[in-house]
Design a protein around this motif. Structure first.
Motif, PDB file in Angstrom:
ATOM      1  N   LEU A  24       0.817  -1.214   0.000  1.00  0.00           N
ATOM      2  CA  LEU A  24       0.000   0.000   0.000  1.00  0.00           C
ATOM      3  C   LEU A  24       0.849   1.262   0.000  1.00  0.00           C
ATOM      4  CD1 LEU A  24      -2.777   1.396   0.231  1.00  0.00           C
ATOM      5  CD2 LEU A  24      -2.606   1.098   2.721  1.00  0.00           C
ATOM      6  N   PHE A  25       1.869   1.310   0.855  1.00  0.00           N
ATOM      7  CA  PHE A  25       2.604   2.557   1.065  1.00  0.00           C
ATOM      8  C   PHE A  25       3.941   2.653   0.324  1.00  0.00           C
ATOM      9  CE2 PHE A  25      -0.058   2.221   4.951  1.00  0.00           C
ATOM     10  CZ  PHE A  25      -0.769   3.409   4.807  1.00  0.00           C
ATOM     11  N   LEU A  26       4.541   1.520  -0.067  1.00  0.00           N
ATOM     12  CA  LEU A  26       5.878   1.557  -0.659  1.00  0.00           C
ATOM     13  C   LEU A  26       5.918   1.237  -2.146  1.00  0.00           C
ATOM     14  CD1 LEU A  26       7.903  -0.283   2.162  1.00  0.00           C
ATOM     15  CD2 LEU A  26       7.550   2.182   1.863  1.00  0.00           C
ATOM     16  N   TYR A  27       5.033   0.367  -2.620  1.00  0.00           N
ATOM     17  CA  TYR A  27       5.114  -0.116  -3.997  1.00  0.00           C
ATOM     18  C   TYR A  27       4.453   0.877  -4.954  1.00  0.00           C
ATOM     19  CZ  TYR A  27       4.786  -3.437  -7.894  1.00  0.00           C
ATOM     20  OH  TYR A  27       4.900  -4.069  -9.111  1.00  0.00           O
ATOM     21  N   PRO A  28       5.195   1.425  -5.931  1.00  0.00           N
ATOM     22  CA  PRO A  28       4.651   2.501  -6.778  1.00  0.00           C
ATOM     23  C   PRO A  28       3.867   2.044  -8.008  1.00  0.00           C
ATOM     24  CG  PRO A  28       6.949   2.183  -7.305  1.00  0.00           C
ATOM     25  CD  PRO A  28       6.630   1.202  -6.196  1.00  0.00           C
ATOM     26  N   LEU A  29       3.976   0.762  -8.376  1.00  0.00           N
ATOM     27  CA  LEU A  29       3.396   0.320  -9.647  1.00  0.00           C
ATOM     28  C   LEU A  29       1.949  -0.125  -9.480  1.00  0.00           C
ATOM     29  CD1 LEU A  29       6.414  -1.581 -11.245  1.00  0.00           C
ATOM     30  CD2 LEU A  29       5.771   0.828 -11.424  1.00  0.00           C
TER      31      LEU A  29
END
Length: 483
Positions: free
Chosen positions: A457-462
């Motif tokens: 939710l908070f770290l993965y940009p894709l």
């Protein structure tokens, strides 16, 4: 003049071969079927074999798993670099050739880990040496040499993201089929009841089960080799730029999507492999029948076969990351609820486990499509795909999660008072250790899966929108023509 969207000439093109289809999906499924005939066997039975048959202290087994995976930081990445840079004279065989070369060695190495005669060694040190040598041979060398090319292959079978979601689903189906055989069938074979009426694991039966799994793995790898086509290849019209190893690794390790996925994958494998490794102890010690592992694995795995159709549809409609966030959070909550209810009925606990594992498998069926999105993101950012290197770094994170799970199983079993000497003699554990096993089998995976959800939710940009944009950019580069 080049008709493109603000990009350099494409570094990759697509071969004109038969269209992507069912044959590729089936072949790629066979690849993970073969992989997991050794990988799931190890994660499910390796520690049990060495603690309960050979008599090794669980902390020593756990330490081996951790040290080996740290070592794999070098062997996995080295293998990825070799795959990317090893000369390839024949287009479409960059990754398949490694499957051909390593299929038999990895199968032999796996079988060697479960030789029952090791339990008869007079020296404890000799037992540890055999365990260590065979595990490094299988995991750090042979398995890396076949798994890195196999995992990297998905990004070149098709450039279409929907095709890749299907490949991920079919790959996970192969893994699940191997898991069904190993986790559902093998417990009925390798667990026996001794003269004292205690459920134990048979060393000789475990050895022959491992040999059969190795033979089946080789046949599965053959299916992968003959059925799959590699379509996305290097553009021979574009001069190759020499990129130093240091610079290449720096660009890979600065890939935000890869780093976030590493965090999620590491914790996911820690939780997933931890509960898988604890399952045998839970049914042997808490529910007093190791054979119950068979129906538990069956009901947890068989329903997920529907995900071969459902997971690509979910990914297309909602996005891979969005689906992953939801299902991992739900699975974590289910495990925690099971702990707080202090379930005494094996059937009831198995029901909770089945629902939680269905949620986890939704994510597992999509996870390999995540890494192809990351490889695309790497090409958009740098102009280089670095398929093997990106996958190797990611693979090492997964193996580190597996190792941490093994280390934590060994350390936490010792912490709750589990006695391997008592287990090897076929005697019952003290009640404090039995209660501790139930705590470990529920709380550790529950917390871990919630952490995976938060990382995505908070770290993965894709997220879905970004993935679609990256696919469009790369498609425009490959379709660009000079006029």
């Amino acid at each position: 003049m080049t008709n493109t969207i603000g990009a350099a000439a494409p570094t990759t093109v697509e071969r004109e071969v038969r269209p992507f289809g069912f044959r590729d999906k089936l072949g790629y499924m066979f690849g993970d079927f073969g992989n997991d005939f050794t990988f799931i066997l190890q994660s499910t039975f390796f520690m049990l074999f060495y603690t309960n048959v050979v008599g090794i202290h669980p902390g020593h087994v756990g330490t081996l798993l951790l040290v080996a995976r740290i070592f794999d930081a070098f062997t996995d990445v080295a293998m990825g670099i070799i795959v990317d840079r090893f000369p390839n004279a024949k287009a479409g065989f960059k990754f398949k050739r490694w499957v051909k070369w390593i299929a038999i060695p990895v199968a032999i190495a796996s079988a060697l880990m479960y030789m029952s005669f090791v339990a008869d060694f007079d020296s404890y040190a000799a037992k540890v040496v055999w365990m260590t040598a065979t595990y490094f041979l299988w995991g750090s060398f042979c398995y890396s040499a076949i798994n890195i090319p196999y995992g990297s292959m998905a990004s070149v079978i098709s450039a279409n993201p929907d095709d890749r979601s299907h490949l991920s689903a079919w790959r996970s189906t192969g893994g699940n089929l191997a898991n069904i055989v190993i986790s559902s069938l093998l417990p009925l074979i390798v667990y026996v009841t001794n003269a004292a009426g205690v459920s134990v694991i048979s060393g000789e039966r475990m050895m022959w089960a491992a040999v059969v799994c190795s033979i089946l793995a080789v046949f599965c790898y053959a299916g992968l080799y003959f059925l799959v086509e590699e379509r996305v290849i290097e553009n021979q019209d574009v001069p190759k730029q020499s990129v130093g190893l240091g610079k290449m690794l720096a660009t890979v390790l600065s890939n935000r999507a890869l780093l976030a996925l590493i965090v999620a994958a590491l914790v996911l494998l820690l939780a997933f492999m931890y509960v898988g490794g604890m399952l045998g102890y839970l049914f042997l010690e808490y529910f007093h029948d190791g054979r119950l592992q068979s129906p538990a694995s069956f009901v947890a795995l068989v329903p997920s076969l529907i995900l071969i159709v459902l997971s690509p549809w979910l990914a297309k409609k909602f996005g891979k990351a969005e689906v992953g966030i939801t299902v991992t959070f739900a699975a974590g909550v289910i495990f925690l609820v099971a702990y707080f209810l202090k379930i005494e009925s094996a059937a009831v606990w198995i029901s909770f486990y089945a629902v939680a594992m269905f949620c986890v498998n939704v994510f597992n069926f999509l996870i390999w499509a995540f890494i192809t999105d990351v490889i695309d993101y790497q090409e958009v950012r740098t102009g280089h795909r670095d398929d093997g290197t990106v996958y190797a770094v990611y693979s090492w994170a997964r193996k580190l999660g597996q190792a941490l799970a093994g280390f934590l199983i060994g350390a936490s079993l010792a912490w709750v008072g589990f006695d391997s000497e008592v287990a090897s003699q076929g005697l019952a554990q003290p009640q404090s250790a039995v209660d501790g096993v139930y705590f470990l089998a529920n709380v550790i995976p529950g917390v871990g899966l919630i952490v995976v959800s938060l990382a995505l939710l908070f770290l993965y940009p894709l997220k879905k929108k970004t993935v679609d944009q990256n696919v469009a950019i790369l498609a425009s580069r490959r379709d660009a023509t000079v006029v």
